[in-house]
Design an enzyme around this catalytic site. Structure first.
Site, PDB file in Angstrom:
ATOM      1  N   ARG A 111     -20.467   3.299 -30.306  1.00 46.20           N
ATOM      2  CA  ARG A 111     -21.413   2.186 -30.509  1.00 46.20           C
ATOM      3  C   ARG A 111     -22.802   2.690 -30.131  1.00 46.20           C
ATOM      4  O   ARG A 111     -23.019   3.166 -29.023  1.00 46.20           O
ATOM      5  CB  ARG A 111     -21.008   1.011 -29.623  1.00 46.20           C
ATOM      6  CG  ARG A 111     -21.899  -0.220 -29.759  1.00 46.20           C
ATOM      7  CD  ARG A 111     -21.822  -0.774 -31.178  1.00 46.20           C
ATOM      8  NE  ARG A 111     -22.426  -2.103 -31.254  1.00 46.20           N
ATOM      9  CZ  ARG A 111     -23.732  -2.338 -31.295  1.00 46.20           C
ATOM     10  NH1 ARG A 111     -24.585  -1.333 -31.258  1.00 46.20           N
ATOM     11  NH2 ARG A 111     -24.180  -3.571 -31.389  1.00 46.20           N
ATOM     12  N   GLU A 119     -24.151  -8.197 -39.081  1.00 49.52           N
ATOM     13  CA  GLU A 119     -22.700  -8.170 -39.259  1.00 49.52           C
ATOM     14  C   GLU A 119     -22.321  -8.017 -40.728  1.00 49.52           C
ATOM     15  O   GLU A 119     -23.104  -8.378 -41.632  1.00 49.52           O
ATOM     16  CB  GLU A 119     -22.085  -9.457 -38.718  1.00 49.52           C
ATOM     17  CG  GLU A 119     -22.102  -9.569 -37.209  1.00 49.52           C
ATOM     18  CD  GLU A 119     -21.250  -8.524 -36.554  1.00 49.52           C
ATOM     19  OE1 GLU A 119     -20.152  -8.212 -37.082  1.00 49.52           O
ATOM     20  OE2 GLU A 119     -21.685  -7.989 -35.524  1.00 49.52           O
ATOM     21  N   ARG A 156     -14.951   1.712 -26.693  1.00 52.49           N
ATOM     22  CA  ARG A 156     -15.962   2.368 -27.511  1.00 52.49           C
ATOM     23  C   ARG A 156     -16.861   3.207 -26.603  1.00 52.49           C
ATOM     24  O   ARG A 156     -17.167   2.811 -25.473  1.00 52.49           O
ATOM     25  CB  ARG A 156     -16.815   1.338 -28.263  1.00 52.49           C
ATOM     26  CG  ARG A 156     -16.055   0.470 -29.221  1.00 52.49           C
ATOM     27  CD  ARG A 156     -16.969  -0.556 -29.863  1.00 52.49           C
ATOM     28  NE  ARG A 156     -17.623  -1.408 -28.870  1.00 52.49           N
ATOM     29  CZ  ARG A 156     -18.497  -2.365 -29.157  1.00 52.49           C
ATOM     30  NH1 ARG A 156     -18.813  -2.595 -30.433  1.00 52.49           N
ATOM     31  NH2 ARG A 156     -19.050  -3.086 -28.217  1.00 52.49           N
TER      32      ARG A 156
END
Length: 271
Positions: A111, A119, A156
């Site tokens: 990330r 999104e 992540r």
């Protein structure tokens, strides 16, 4: 008879005198008297020469210092960087680790820190994903850097990323208007740089700032019925995308991660 002999003898003497004078004049040098000896010039005392400033002489090089300055870094002997496997969306990629931050051979999601892209399905989401793919094409190597917290609750890796051309991708996406800046302390190492890049994109109305005019989110029902869904990511967690979640989640009216596109309190429930 005797008188004749004397006369002839005197005449012979007179004739030989010019011959002797002539011979004498031919053997004596004309420029130096024959009676004066030749002498050599007295040696002159040697005078030490002044040291030359070679740096001021054209075509010369300065003297080599005892410790010459380093003109270039030593060759980089570190192994190649992590390799991009795919771009999930504008702010999330998948890499294979090289053993420095991400374990060697490990496939991990990364990330990008301090930014947030639209999104999937939202305005400008496809453009953001395309721009990230352009900066980080699959198969390319990247240089990655961590901050205070390395991973989040979704496993992540939270990283800053530079591509093969040396472009700081986190900053570049904010500066071109493909991402907003978002801060989740304590990971704030490059916040001044990234927030300034986003300010510039806003001021020049670049990217999503031109393509996606602000709209009013539909009002949530006064007393929304809580469906039987798990809670969405809490406030303070580094920004989460729907691709990080297994399915719809309850986000309520606050929706800190902007997962609810239709304003019904449920995030990630639309395609």
């Amino acid at each position: 008879m005797l008188g004749l002999l004397v006369a002839f003898g005197g005449l012979g003497a007179l004739r030989e005198e010019p011959d002797r004078k002539s011979a004498t004049s031919e053997t004596a040098p004309s420029s130096v008297p024959a009676t004066e000896p030749l002498t050599s010039a007295a040696p002159q005392p040697s005078v030490p020469s002044e040291p030359r400033d070679v740096t001021s002489q054209p075509g010369t090089s300065p003297p080599t210092p005892s410790t010459p300055p380093t003109t270039k870094p030593p060759p980089d002997t570190t192994p190649p960087g992590a390799v991009v496997l795919r771009v999930i969306d504008g702010d999330t990629i998948q890499v294979r680790g090289d053993g420095r931050i991400v374990p060697k051979g490990t496939v991990a999601r990364v990330r990008l820190l301090e930014i947030d892209t639209p999104e999937r399905g939202a305005c400008f989401a496809d453009a953001a994903t395309a721009r990230t793919t352009e900066l980080l094409p699959p198969g390319s190597s990247v240089r990655i850097q961590r901050d205070a917290e390395l991973t989040d609750r979704y496993d992540r890796y939270l990283l800053y990323v530079w591509n093969e051309q040396g472009t700081f991708v986190n900053e570049a996406l904010a500066g071109s208007g493909h991402a907003e800046d978002v801060l989740f302390p304590p990971n704030d190492k490059y916040w001044p740089v990234i927030s300034q890049a986003e300010d510039t994109a806003r001021q020049t109305v670049a990217g999503l700032w031109a393509a996606c005019p602000e709209t009013t989110k539909p009002s949530a029902p006064d007393t929304p019925t809580r469906p039987d869904l798990p809670d969405g990511p809490p406030v303070g967690v580094p920004d989460v995308d729907c691709s990080d979640l297994p399915g719809p989640v309850w986000v309520g009216p606050e929706d800190p991660h902007r997962l609810d596109r239709d304003g019904d309190g449920i995030g990630c429930d639309t395609n």
